[in-house]
Design a protein around this motif. Structure first.
Motif, PDB file in Angstrom:
ATOM      1  N   ARG A  34       0.868  -1.180   0.000  1.00 59.38           N
ATOM      2  CA  ARG A  34       0.000   0.000   0.000  1.00 59.38           C
ATOM      3  C   ARG A  34       0.901   1.224   0.000  1.00 59.38           C
ATOM      4  N   HIS A  35       0.420   2.302  -0.564  1.00 53.29           N
ATOM      5  CA  HIS A  35       1.180   3.541  -0.479  1.00 53.29           C
ATOM      6  C   HIS A  35       1.111   4.039   0.966  1.00 53.29           C
ATOM      7  N   PRO A  36       2.264   4.473   1.547  1.00 50.62           N
ATOM      8  CA  PRO A  36       2.237   4.909   2.951  1.00 50.62           C
ATOM      9  C   PRO A  36       1.187   5.991   3.191  1.00 50.62           C
ATOM     10  N   GLY A  37       0.900   6.791   2.152  1.00 48.30           N
ATOM     11  CA  GLY A  37      -0.078   7.873   2.302  1.00 48.30           C
ATOM     12  C   GLY A  37      -1.462   7.371   2.684  1.00 48.30           C
ATOM     13  N   GLU A  38      -1.816   6.152   2.249  1.00 47.11           N
ATOM     14  CA  GLU A  38      -3.133   5.595   2.544  1.00 47.11           C
ATOM     15  C   GLU A  38      -3.298   5.384   4.056  1.00 47.11           C
ATOM     16  N   HIS A  94       7.786   2.179   9.701  1.00 48.03           N
ATOM     17  CA  HIS A  94       7.384   1.441   8.485  1.00 48.03           C
ATOM     18  C   HIS A  94       5.863   1.456   8.258  1.00 48.03           C
ATOM     19  N   ARG A  95       5.267   2.649   8.291  1.00 47.47           N
ATOM     20  CA  ARG A  95       3.795   2.717   8.214  1.00 47.47           C
ATOM     21  C   ARG A  95       3.257   2.199   6.884  1.00 47.47           C
ATOM     22  N   GLY A  96       4.116   2.212   5.848  1.00 51.27           N
ATOM     23  CA  GLY A  96       3.678   1.699   4.550  1.00 51.27           C
ATOM     24  C   GLY A  96       3.319   0.223   4.593  1.00 51.27           C
ATOM     25  N   HIS A  97       3.779  -0.490   5.639  1.00 46.80           N
ATOM     26  CA  HIS A  97       3.508  -1.933   5.745  1.00 46.80           C
ATOM     27  C   HIS A  97       2.385  -2.261   6.726  1.00 46.80           C
ATOM     28  N   TRP A  98       1.881  -1.253   7.420  1.00 45.89           N
ATOM     29  CA  TRP A  98       0.923  -1.543   8.490  1.00 45.89           C
ATOM     30  C   TRP A  98      -0.334  -2.227   7.969  1.00 45.89           C
ATOM     31  N   LEU A  99      -0.893  -1.740   6.875  1.00 44.87           N
ATOM     32  CA  LEU A  99      -2.162  -2.320   6.394  1.00 44.87           C
ATOM     33  C   LEU A  99      -1.963  -3.759   5.921  1.00 44.87           C
ATOM     34  N   THR A 100      -0.820  -4.023   5.297  1.00 46.66           N
ATOM     35  CA  THR A 100      -0.507  -5.406   4.896  1.00 46.66           C
ATOM     36  C   THR A 100      -0.413  -6.281   6.147  1.00 46.66           C
ATOM     37  N   VAL A 120       8.960  -7.580   6.930  1.00 48.61           N
ATOM     38  CA  VAL A 120       9.650  -6.975   8.079  1.00 48.61           C
ATOM     39  C   VAL A 120      10.318  -8.086   8.889  1.00 48.61           C
ATOM     40  N   HIS A 121      11.195  -7.693   9.809  1.00 46.16           N
ATOM     41  CA  HIS A 121      11.908  -8.680  10.627  1.00 46.16           C
ATOM     42  C   HIS A 121      10.949  -9.331  11.630  1.00 46.16           C
ATOM     43  N   ARG A 122      11.268 -10.549  12.063  1.00 41.79           N
ATOM     44  CA  ARG A 122      10.393 -11.256  13.008  1.00 41.79           C
ATOM     45  C   ARG A 122      10.187 -10.489  14.315  1.00 41.79           C
ATOM     46  N   THR A 123      11.244  -9.793  14.789  1.00 45.64           N
ATOM     47  CA  THR A 123      11.070  -9.044  16.048  1.00 45.64           C
ATOM     48  C   THR A 123      10.097  -7.872  15.845  1.00 45.64           C
ATOM     49  N   THR A 124      10.141  -7.292  14.646  1.00 44.90           N
ATOM     50  CA  THR A 124       9.178  -6.216  14.329  1.00 44.90           C
ATOM     51  C   THR A 124       7.771  -6.793  14.279  1.00 44.90           C
ATOM     52  N   SER A 125       7.640  -7.947  13.631  1.00 42.65           N
ATOM     53  CA  SER A 125       6.343  -8.616  13.513  1.00 42.65           C
ATOM     54  C   SER A 125       5.767  -8.898  14.898  1.00 42.65           C
ATOM     55  N   PHE A 126       6.621  -9.362  15.821  1.00 41.16           N
ATOM     56  CA  PHE A 126       6.187  -9.658  17.193  1.00 41.16           C
ATOM     57  C   PHE A 126       5.757  -8.367  17.903  1.00 41.16           C
ATOM     58  N   ARG A 127       6.595  -7.319  17.777  1.00 36.27           N
ATOM     59  CA  ARG A 127       6.287  -6.044  18.441  1.00 36.27           C
ATOM     60  C   ARG A 127       4.967  -5.482  17.918  1.00 36.27           C
ATOM     61  N   TRP A 128       4.790  -5.529  16.600  1.00 41.53           N
ATOM     62  CA  TRP A 128       3.552  -4.990  16.006  1.00 41.53           C
ATOM     63  C   TRP A 128       2.340  -5.757  16.501  1.00 41.53           C
ATOM     64  N   ARG A 129       2.425  -7.079  16.565  1.00 45.41           N
ATOM     65  CA  ARG A 129       1.287  -7.875  17.048  1.00 45.41           C
ATOM     66  C   ARG A 129       0.842  -7.365  18.414  1.00 45.41           C
ATOM     67  N   HIS A 130       1.842  -7.133  19.300  1.00 41.88           N
ATOM     68  CA  HIS A 130       1.492  -6.766  20.672  1.00 41.88           C
ATOM     69  C   HIS A 130       1.265  -5.256  20.838  1.00 41.88           C
ATOM     70  N   ARG A 131       1.166  -4.536  19.731  1.00 44.96           N
ATOM     71  CA  ARG A 131       0.662  -3.150  19.754  1.00 44.96           C
ATOM     72  C   ARG A 131      -0.686  -3.082  19.046  1.00 44.96           C
ATOM     73  N   PHE A 132      -0.788  -3.704  17.872  1.00 48.00           N
ATOM     74  CA  PHE A 132      -2.033  -3.619  17.101  1.00 48.00           C
ATOM     75  C   PHE A 132      -3.166  -4.385  17.785  1.00 48.00           C
ATOM     76  N   VAL A 133      -2.847  -5.525  18.399  1.00 46.96           N
ATOM     77  CA  VAL A 133      -3.913  -6.312  19.030  1.00 46.96           C
ATOM     78  C   VAL A 133      -4.434  -5.617  20.294  1.00 46.96           C
ATOM     79  N   PRO A 134      -3.546  -5.274  21.282  1.00 48.36           N
ATOM     80  CA  PRO A 134      -4.097  -4.610  22.477  1.00 48.36           C
ATOM     81  C   PRO A 134      -4.734  -3.264  22.155  1.00 48.36           C
ATOM     82  N   GLY A 135      -4.248  -2.583  21.111  1.00 48.35           N
ATOM     83  CA  GLY A 135      -4.869  -1.315  20.712  1.00 48.35           C
ATOM     84  C   GLY A 135      -6.325  -1.536  20.324  1.00 48.35           C
ATOM     85  N   ALA A 136      -6.545  -2.504  19.435  1.00 50.79           N
ATOM     86  CA  ALA A 136      -7.907  -2.747  18.931  1.00 50.79           C
ATOM     87  C   ALA A 136      -8.797  -3.430  19.968  1.00 50.79           C
TER      88      ALA A 136
END
Ligand SMILES: [Zn+2]
Length: 317
Positions: A34-38, A94-100, A120-136
């Motif tokens: 996705r384009h980061p602008g989206e 890396h906001r351009g990858h968030w929607l993916t 993205v790297h596995r540690t990034t993937s892990f960190r994102w999971r534990h931000r996007f999930v508790p956020g939502a």
């Protein structure tokens, strides 16, 4: 090293001999770009008219941009902020990858699989999971009404990923040191009304107590609800103290249904949760609430697209 140009990338891809699997992976990756602008536009829209996230004042003025997001300065506390300040997504890159990545969350992909799809790297993937999930996860029903089924399910505690184990390691999941429910089990309390509104609570180790039931359930039960349980002493004490109508099925005596009095909706939820957890191959106790919250969101089906998930996760706490 300079980043390759798109012409160099295309010629490298043309020269590469890709297997069918690699080609499929590349196609999926390209389709997810996705384009980061989206992503930025969704974040800005979600925070529209929010005021100062630091002091709550309503008057802020624009002061430049940073990392693609509008910066604001508060007229009351003079501090600056952007649309993500104070949210679980502040300072993630890396906001351009968030929607993916969020599509991977909707698809219940593992950390490793989501990293491969997103690039993205596995540690990034892990960190994102534990931000996007508790956020939502904060997207939850405010209360349960009319007829509410409540029951606990127990999972063997896990110190997966911990550097300071407080007991010898178990292998292949292992078994509890004693029979029955004890300090080796995490308690997940689930309450669900007949309209399907569901709330989950991680009450800690060991059997749930009347006090814990009070802390979890009292604020979310509408007045005049009928609470249905398995009739364990903790439920009887809690409902008596709180003045809540209570009926139960005596599961231990083999009774499962007595007319409308049953726990089939909440036990169905438990079964779906445990079935869904299997492919994560054990999760650490300290993240149990994130997984039950994740499953609750998927099961409720209110957040169906990456954009909806992003907007829910980017709300202020
Ligand atoms: Zn302020």
């Amino acid at each position: 090293m300079n980043s390759p140009t798109s012409a160099q990338l295309l010629s490298a891809l043309t020269a590469a001999e890709l297997s069918a699997d690699e080609l499929a992976q590349l196609r999926a990756w390209v389709a997810g770009i996705r384009h980061p602008g989206e992503c930025l536009a969704l974040i800005e829209a979600a925070a529209q008219g929010r005021g100062c996230p630091r002091c709550g004042a309503s008057r802020v003025h624009r002061c430049g941009q940073a990392s693609g997001l509008q910066r604001f300065r508060c007229l009351a506390c003079r501090r600056s902020s952007n649309a993500l300040t104070g949210t679980p997504l502040a300072r993630l890159r890396h906001r351009g990858h968030w929607l993916t990545y969020l599509q991977c969350v909707l698809d219940s992909r593992t950390v490793r699989a989501a990293a491969a799809v997103t690039g993205v790297h596995r540690t990034t993937s892990f960190r994102w999971r534990h931000r996007f999930v508790p956020g939502a996860m904060r997207d939850r029903p405010a209360s349960l009404s009319i007829v509410v089924e409540v029951d606990e399910t127990y999972l063997l505690e896990s110190q997966k990923g911990s550097r300071d184990m407080t007991r010898p390691a178990r292998y292949r999941g292992g078994v509890a040191p004693h029979r029955g429910i004890g300090r080796a089990h995490d308690c997940l309390l689930v309450a669900r009304d007949r309209a399907g509104n569901t709330l989950d609570f991680h009450t800690g180790r060991g059997p749930v107590s009347a006090e814990q039931l009070g802390c979890c359930l009292r604020p979310v039960l509408a007045p005049d609800v009928l609470l249905i349980s398995d009739g364990a002493a903790a439920y009887r004490r809690f409902t008596k103290d709180a003045g809540i109508r209570h009926d139960w099925v005596n599961v231990r005596a083999g009774m499962r249904v007595r007319g409308d009095i049953h726990l089939q909706n909440v036990n169905g939820w438990h079964a779906r949760f445990k079935g869904w957890m299997v492919h994560f191959r054990g999760v650490a106790s300290r993240y149990l609430a994130h997984y039950s919250g994740w499953q609750r969101l998927l099961d409720a089906g209110r957040l169906r697209t990456p954009a909806q998930w992003l907007v829910a996760a980017a709300k202020l706490g």
